[in-house]
Write an enzyme that holds these catalytic residues in place. Structure first.
Site, PDB file in Angstrom:
ATOM      1  N   HIS A   1     -22.191  11.258  10.813  1.00  0.00           N
ATOM      2  CA  HIS A   1     -22.462  12.472  10.036  1.00  0.00           C
ATOM      3  C   HIS A   1     -21.501  13.588  10.427  1.00  0.00           C
ATOM      4  O   HIS A   1     -20.880  13.573  11.497  1.00  0.00           O
ATOM      5  CB  HIS A   1     -23.904  12.927  10.260  1.00  0.00           C
ATOM      6  CG  HIS A   1     -24.199  13.264  11.692  1.00  0.00           C
ATOM      7  ND1 HIS A   1     -23.825  14.454  12.274  1.00  0.00           N
ATOM      8  CD2 HIS A   1     -24.824  12.554  12.666  1.00  0.00           C
ATOM      9  CE1 HIS A   1     -24.209  14.479  13.539  1.00  0.00           C
ATOM     10  NE2 HIS A   1     -24.822  13.335  13.808  1.00  0.00           N
TER      11      HIS A   1
ATOM     12  N   GLU B   1       1.681   4.022  -4.015  1.00  0.00           N
ATOM     13  CA  GLU B   1       1.210   2.635  -4.125  1.00  0.00           C
ATOM     14  C   GLU B   1       2.138   1.801  -4.999  1.00  0.00           C
ATOM     15  O   GLU B   1       2.458   0.652  -4.676  1.00  0.00           O
ATOM     16  CB  GLU B   1      -0.218   2.629  -4.665  1.00  0.00           C
ATOM     17  CG  GLU B   1      -1.240   3.134  -3.662  1.00  0.00           C
ATOM     18  CD  GLU B   1      -2.558   3.541  -4.294  1.00  0.00           C
ATOM     19  OE1 GLU B   1      -3.531   3.721  -3.541  1.00  0.00           O
ATOM     20  OE2 GLU B   1      -2.618   3.705  -5.543  1.00  0.00           O
TER      21      GLU B   1
ATOM     22  N   ASP C   1      -1.193  -0.917   5.004  1.00  0.00           N
ATOM     23  CA  ASP C   1      -1.642   0.451   5.241  1.00  0.00           C
ATOM     24  C   ASP C   1      -1.001   1.012   6.505  1.00  0.00           C
ATOM     25  O   ASP C   1      -0.549   2.161   6.543  1.00  0.00           O
ATOM     26  CB  ASP C   1      -3.169   0.481   5.348  1.00  0.00           C
ATOM     27  CG  ASP C   1      -3.691   1.848   5.744  1.00  0.00           C
ATOM     28  OD1 ASP C   1      -3.725   2.736   4.891  1.00  0.00           O
ATOM     29  OD2 ASP C   1      -4.075   2.017   6.924  1.00  0.00           O
TER      30      ASP C   1
ATOM     31  N   GLU D   1     -30.960   8.366  15.234  1.00  0.00           N
ATOM     32  CA  GLU D   1     -30.378   8.561  16.557  1.00  0.00           C
ATOM     33  C   GLU D   1     -31.417   8.342  17.648  1.00  0.00           C
ATOM     34  O   GLU D   1     -32.630   8.321  17.400  1.00  0.00           O
ATOM     35  CB  GLU D   1     -29.779   9.972  16.647  1.00  0.00           C
ATOM     36  CG  GLU D   1     -29.069  10.320  17.954  1.00  0.00           C
ATOM     37  CD  GLU D   1     -27.929   9.389  18.322  1.00  0.00           C
ATOM     38  OE1 GLU D   1     -28.233   8.236  18.696  1.00  0.00           O
ATOM     39  OE2 GLU D   1     -26.761   9.806  18.247  1.00  0.00           O
TER      40      GLU D   1
ATOM     41  N   ASP E   1      -5.170  -2.765  -2.315  1.00  0.00           N
ATOM     42  CA  ASP E   1      -6.484  -2.124  -2.386  1.00  0.00           C
ATOM     43  C   ASP E   1      -6.522  -1.023  -3.437  1.00  0.00           C
ATOM     44  O   ASP E   1      -7.504  -0.288  -3.534  1.00  0.00           O
ATOM     45  CB  ASP E   1      -6.924  -1.584  -1.019  1.00  0.00           C
ATOM     46  CG  ASP E   1      -5.987  -0.532  -0.450  1.00  0.00           C
ATOM     47  OD1 ASP E   1      -5.800   0.508  -1.103  1.00  0.00           O
ATOM     48  OD2 ASP E   1      -5.450  -0.749   0.645  1.00  0.00           O
TER      49      ASP E   1
ATOM     50  N   ASP F   1       0.853  -1.186   0.000  1.00  0.00           N
ATOM     51  CA  ASP F   1       0.000   0.000   0.000  1.00  0.00           C
ATOM     52  C   ASP F   1       0.887   1.233   0.000  1.00  0.00           C
ATOM     53  O   ASP F   1       2.084   1.170   0.306  1.00  0.00           O
ATOM     54  CB  ASP F   1      -0.909  -0.008   1.234  1.00  0.00           C
ATOM     55  CG  ASP F   1      -2.118   0.912   1.077  1.00  0.00           C
ATOM     56  OD1 ASP F   1      -2.340   1.413  -0.041  1.00  0.00           O
ATOM     57  OD2 ASP F   1      -2.846   1.121   2.061  1.00  0.00           O
TER      58      ASP F   1
END
Length: 400
Positions: A203, A53, A133, A279, A84, A12
């Protein structure tokens, strides 16, 4: 007859800014034992994600080459590369053209490390490439401190252990007696197929978030603030770069629909609404700070903190009630999206609940997790009913 020696390379690279400060990581794995044969990581200065990468791929292939006896060739190695990066995998597999001038020499160099017939490529989701990663991020962190990556100080192998490894047979091999018949290595579970992977995105900020006010589903339905819209845009860019999200599901509340919409617009996907992801209804506490609730409803707050069956003042939902509807929503999603990666845009309590249930942790664990605005957590669900928590409260995509 002794067949080729088999290796798995996971590689990665990353760039904090794209382009920006960049680094790569690579690990070579023995697929029969799951053991680590070699690690490599390096800070490479200012570069793009794709360059980093490719540099990770090069490091992994070179590490394999160094493990082979002098003069070894195609007959001495079968190397399966897992990354990935869809771009690197497709370009090195010959299915995509290499157009960018910075990538052409890197690809040519990678192709020359080992004979082409010895190397196969597989795209894997980012969640399954955590070892490489983590190495890349360790390298970038070291570069930020002005020091080289230190293999002896690395914790990548402990923090992100190997996922099950399967090495496909190269062309012309694969009979039951053939040494290259696919095998699953150390740490593997029974072959239950690809899990349903829920990537849980909280969010972005609203006007109530910095003030730490109760903001549930019982009347307050704020929109994203300017900061929240910026966070949603950063999340969208990150998911677009990873290329792993296949579906998007959102809570019905506006702050989630706005966040999900930003990602959906970037990925060209539709947003499905799941009511069970809303929620908690905080009743009379909606819009109040913790201190204001303690001052006005002290006894009710103490009861709520002490028992998952206690509800907020004024007809709110208890944590036990929320857990039941979130679990029902989870079951619907897992059944619907088996084998797929789904972005689930929701709130603090549903995300913490999903993590708690996956871990088999008690209800009080909800108070022991930090969950930042626009953070990412990930849980994978397997066909036998088991779950694996792979990520919690990741905000790296908001940096820069």
């Amino acid at each position: 007859m002794v067949g080729p020696r088999r290796f798995v390379v996971e590689a990665d690279g990353g760039s904090r800014g794209n382009p920006g400060p960049a680094g790569y990581g690579a690990v070579v794995i023995d697929p029969d034992t799951g053991g680590t044969l070699a690690e490599a990581a390096e800070y490479i200065g200012f570069a793009t994600n794709n360059v980093a990468e490719y540099r990770g791929l090069l490091a992994g292939l070179r590490a394999v080459r160094s493990l082979l006896p002098d003069g070894a060739g195609a007959a001495d190695a079968a190397v399966h590369v897992r990354m990935d990066s869809k771009l690197v995998v497709e370009q090195m597999s010959g299915r995509w053209k290499i157009k960018h001038p910075d990538l052409k020499p890197l690809a040519a160099e990678a192709a020359g490390v080992l004979p082409g017939a010895a190397v196969t490529y597989e795209w894997i989701p980012r969640e399954r490439n955590r070892y490489a990663d983590r190495l890349a991020n360790e390298a970038m962190d070291a570069g930020r401190r002005g020091v080289p990556w230190d293999a002896a100080a690395s914790t990548a192998g402990l923090d992100a252990p190997h996922t099950p490894v399967t090495v496909p047979a190269p062309p012309g091999a694969g009979s039951p007696s053939d040494p290259l018949t696919p095998q699953v290595g150390w740490g593997s579970a029974p072959d239950l197929g690809a899990p349903a992977t829920l990537v849980l995105l909280r969010h972005g900020e609203t006007a109530l978030t910095p003030q730490k006010r109760f903001s549930g589903s019982g009347g307050t339905d704020p929109v994203l603030s300017a900061a929240g819209r910026d966070q949603a845009a950063h999340a969208a860019a990150a998911f677009a770069a990873r290329g792993t999200v296949q579906e998007i599901v959102s809570s019905p509340l506006r702050r989630c629909r706005e966040t999900a919409g930003a990602v959906a617009d970037r990925l060209g996907l539709e947003v499905r609404i799941e009511d069970g992801l809303r929620e908690t209804d905080f009743g009379a506490w909606e819009g109040l700070t913790f201190g204001e609730v303690k001052e006005r409803y002290g006894a009710d707050l103490d009861a709520w903190l002490a028992s998952p069956d206690a509800a907020p003042t004024g007809g709110g939902e208890s944590f036990a009630e929320v857990a039941r509807r979130v679990a029902d929503a989870r079951d619907r999603l897992v059944a619907r999206y088996a084998g797929r990666t789904v972005l689930v845009v929701t709130h603090v309590t549903p995300i913490k609940t999903l993590v708690r249930l996956a871990l088999g942790a008690p209800p009080e664990a909800l108070f022991r997790m930090e969950l930042s605005a626009a953070s990412v957590s990930t849980v994978a669900y397997y066909a036998d009913g088991n779950a694996s928590v792979r990520l919690l409260n990741d905000t790296s995509h908001l940096a820069g």
